[in-house]
Design a protein around this motif. Structure first.
Motif, PDB file in Angstrom:
ATOM      1  N   UNK A  78     -42.230  84.409 -59.275  1.00 33.60           N
ATOM      2  CA  UNK A  78     -41.530  84.203 -60.542  1.00 33.60           C
ATOM      3  C   UNK A  78     -40.107  83.767 -60.341  1.00 33.60           C
ATOM      4  N   UNK A  79     -39.306  83.971 -61.380  1.00 29.63           N
ATOM      5  CA  UNK A  79     -37.904  83.528 -61.320  1.00 29.63           C
ATOM      6  C   UNK A  79     -37.118  84.328 -60.281  1.00 29.63           C
ATOM      7  N   UNK A  80     -35.975  83.781 -59.829  1.00 26.30           N
ATOM      8  CA  UNK A  80     -35.133  84.520 -58.873  1.00 26.30           C
ATOM      9  C   UNK A  80     -34.674  85.855 -59.467  1.00 26.30           C
ATOM     10  N   UNK A  81     -34.456  86.819 -58.585  1.00 29.81           N
ATOM     11  CA  UNK A  81     -34.119  88.157 -59.067  1.00 29.81           C
ATOM     12  C   UNK A  81     -32.738  88.565 -58.589  1.00 29.81           C
ATOM     13  N   UNK A  82     -31.957  89.093 -59.513  1.00 23.97           N
ATOM     14  CA  UNK A  82     -30.653  89.652 -59.143  1.00 23.97           C
ATOM     15  C   UNK A  82     -30.864  91.141 -58.897  1.00 23.97           C
ATOM     16  N   UNK A  83     -30.743  91.526 -57.623  1.00 23.66           N
ATOM     17  CA  UNK A  83     -30.991  92.917 -57.249  1.00 23.66           C
ATOM     18  C   UNK A  83     -29.713  93.731 -57.258  1.00 23.66           C
ATOM     19  N   UNK A  84     -29.861  95.003 -57.624  1.00 25.21           N
ATOM     20  CA  UNK A  84     -28.738  95.943 -57.589  1.00 25.21           C
ATOM     21  C   UNK A  84     -28.981  96.940 -56.470  1.00 25.21           C
TER      22      UNK A  84
END
Lengths: 105, 190
Positions: free
Chosen positions: A66-72
């Motif tokens: 899927x779309x790119x993920x911004x991880x925390x």
């Protein structure tokens, strides 16, 4: 424990979840909103504030599904804050427990 | 509401609230839409569960304000406190309505307290000033002593009054800030 309490609970949830594993925004929102009734959109301000306060840092990851993920990811400071909030939570819980069990007896 | 409508409204709200990093914030929501759509949700479904753009913008604004208030907790600055209270009242007219009548009463009481302590202090100076003429009229030693002790007494009372009022005013201002802080937190909740 006072007005800070309600604010603290959601913050505690976010901090605790991310202290266990890295989350991307949507994944975290989904898990929390499954249990707590919240406006999903209001979790992002919390994530941003905690990131601003250096409790999290973020990184971007491409995903095959899927779309790119911004991880925390939690920082040392974030871990300390989480521990503190958790201790406060247990203390508060214990106090309420005492109060309620007395009243119901 | 569609995704485009949601993002446009959010952008407008954020801009009108002078939030920083608007494009970063919008990117978070765009990512949210992308993931939710991959999971088979429709745009109206997603926007409905996100909540209103105005509420979300409010949350960003709230955090911004609270960070500013938190900074003042370390060292108390009158000008900054007054500035923040003013801004909060303008941002949330609701506060103004709620605080209006109690505000007038508290302000009146504070003014009365300050005037009284200042008046007592001035009274001490007044007596001191008139002491020579008082002593001329009936110049016994005891009258003089009484006059001087009264002066010192009133002067002390005046100082105590001013210090008490300073203490009370400071705490009322701090309480007001805490109230507004709580109030803004409350706005964030669903």
């Amino acid at each position: 424990m006072n007005a800070q309490f309600k604010k603290g609970v959601l913050e505690l949830c976010v901090l605790t979840k991310i202290s266990r594993k890295d989350y991307y925004g949507y994944e975290l929102v989904e898990e929390i909103s499954k249990v707590l009734e919240i406006s999903e959109g209001t979790l992002y301000p919390i994530l941003r504030r905690l990131t601003d306060e250096k409790y999290f840092d973020t990184y971007l990851q491409e995903s095959s599904e899927g779309p790119p993920r911004k991880y925390y990811r939690i920082t040392k400071l974030g871990k300390e804050s989480q521990k503190e909030l958790l201790a406060q939570w247990f203390e508060f819980n214990g106090q309420i427990e005492k109060l309620i069990s007395k009243d119901t007896l | 509401m569609t995704k485009q409508e949601f993002l446009r409204q959010l952008k407008t709200e954020l801009e009108s609230n002078q939030i920083r990093n608007i494009s970063d914030i919008l990117a978070d929501y765009e990512e949210h839409f992308n993931h939710a759509q991959v999971n088979g949700k429709s745009e109206p479904e997603i926007t409905a569960s996100l909540g209103l753009p105005v509420t979300i913008a409010q949350a960003y604004k709230t955090d911004h304000m609270i960070q500013e208030i938190k900074n003042t907790e370390n060292k108390f600055q009158w000008s900054l406190a007054i500035n923040i209270i003013g801004r909060l009242i303008i941002l949330a007219p609701f506060n103004f309505i709620v605080l209006f009548i109690p505000g007038i009463i508290i302000f009146a009481l504070l003014t009365a307290g300050w005037s009284m302590s200042l008046a007592i202090g001035s009274l001490a100076f007044g007596i001191l000033w008139n002491l020579p003429s008082l002593l001329n009229i009936s110049s016994t030693f005891w009258m003089g002593l009484a006059g001087i002790s009264t002066t010192i007494g009133f002067f002390g009372l005046g100082i105590i009054g001013v210090l008490t009022m300073f203490f009370i005013t400071k705490h009322i201002v701090l309480a007001l800030i805490s109230y507004l802080q709580w109030n803004l937190k409350f706005v964030m909740e669903k």
